[in-house]
Write a protein that holds these residues in place. Structure first.
Motif, PDB file in Angstrom:
ATOM      1  N   ASP A  83       0.864  -1.175   0.000  1.00  0.00           N
ATOM      2  CA  ASP A  83       0.000   0.000   0.000  1.00  0.00           C
ATOM      3  C   ASP A  83       0.903   1.229   0.000  1.00  0.00           C
ATOM      4  O   ASP A  83       1.595   1.501   0.976  1.00  0.00           O
ATOM      5  N   GLU A  84       0.897   1.952  -1.083  1.00  0.00           N
ATOM      6  CA  GLU A  84       1.798   3.103  -1.214  1.00  0.00           C
ATOM      7  C   GLU A  84       1.463   4.231  -0.248  1.00  0.00           C
ATOM      8  O   GLU A  84       2.238   5.174  -0.100  1.00  0.00           O
ATOM      9  N   ASN A  85       0.335   4.150   0.438  1.00  0.00           N
ATOM     10  CA  ASN A  85      -0.018   5.163   1.433  1.00  0.00           C
ATOM     11  C   ASN A  85       0.627   4.900   2.787  1.00  0.00           C
ATOM     12  O   ASN A  85       0.627   5.779   3.640  1.00  0.00           O
ATOM     13  N   PHE A  86       1.167   3.689   2.985  1.00  0.00           N
ATOM     14  CA  PHE A  86       1.817   3.358   4.255  1.00  0.00           C
ATOM     15  C   PHE A  86       3.212   3.964   4.314  1.00  0.00           C
ATOM     16  O   PHE A  86       3.901   4.061   3.302  1.00  0.00           O
ATOM     17  N   LYS A  87       3.614   4.314   5.513  1.00  0.00           N
ATOM     18  CA  LYS A  87       5.014   4.656   5.756  1.00  0.00           C
ATOM     19  C   LYS A  87       5.634   3.391   6.349  1.00  0.00           C
ATOM     20  O   LYS A  87       5.466   3.101   7.528  1.00  0.00           O
ATOM     21  N   TYR A  88       6.275   2.636   5.500  1.00  0.00           N
ATOM     22  CA  TYR A  88       6.831   1.348   5.902  1.00  0.00           C
ATOM     23  C   TYR A  88       8.046   1.529   6.801  1.00  0.00           C
ATOM     24  O   TYR A  88       8.723   2.562   6.746  1.00  0.00           O
ATOM     25  N   PRO A  89       8.337   0.504   7.617  1.00  0.00           N
ATOM     26  CA  PRO A  89       9.546   0.570   8.443  1.00  0.00           C
ATOM     27  C   PRO A  89      10.794   0.565   7.559  1.00  0.00           C
ATOM     28  O   PRO A  89      10.735   0.200   6.380  1.00  0.00           O
TER      29      PRO A  89
END
Length: 174
Positions: A83-89
């Protein structure tokens, strides 16, 4: 090599340790910036692949009785789509999680009994030739880890990094 209590895991133990080594080697020198790149907007990025790998490690640990929870589970559980809206770790955060869970899972793999491996573990697959038990779930996790390391290896080359080096770390005991 460590000897597992269950002979059923004699092939899993070296695979697990090999995947641990591959995990570290395939990520060698990958930048945080490159780890978030996608190819033509169609691929998962390396961070997602690494997170999914870790979701497998934690799931394997959980089915073996480890109560540790993956702190980034909401991003990766059950193969959740990128999901490109997430700020991944970050890769660093994920590597830290890897080093936290992997020795625990490895120890459980050495200690688990045949009786525990034979316990039912419903996965909802309903495939006649695939008994849904702990042993087969562990095997599925190992297979998924293998697949994900290959995917990261391919992304590594696409992003212009040299191929993975097989510089095994004899001191990593998991």
């Amino acid at each position: 090599m460590d000897t597992p209590k269950s002979q059923k895991l004699e092939i899993i133990i070296p695979a697990f340790r090999g995947h641990s080594q591959n995990f570290m080697m395939v990520l060698d020198r990958i930048s945080e910036e490159d780890a978030l790149k996608r190819i033509e907007g169609r691929t998962n990025h390396i961070v997602w692949m690494v997170g999914n790998f870790l979701d497998m490690r934690y799931a394997m640990g959980n089915v073996l009785g480890i109560e540790e929870k993956f702190e980034f589970k909401e991003y990766f559980s059950e193969g959740k789509a990128l999901d490109e809206n997430f700020k991944y770790p970050t890769l660093k955060q994920l590597k830290d999680s890897f080093h936290k869970i992997s020795p625990l899972v490895y120890q459980k793999l050495l200690e688990v009994s045949d009786e525990d491996l034979d316990k039912d573990f419903p996965m909802g697959m309903n495939i006649e030739f695939f008994p849904e038990n702990v042993l087969n779930f562990v095997g599925m996790c190992i297979g998924r880890e293998d697949y994900l390391c290959g995917q990261v290896g391919l992304m590594r080359r696409i992003l212009g990094y040299e191929g993975m080096k097989y510089d095994f770390d004899e001191n990593m005991k998991y």
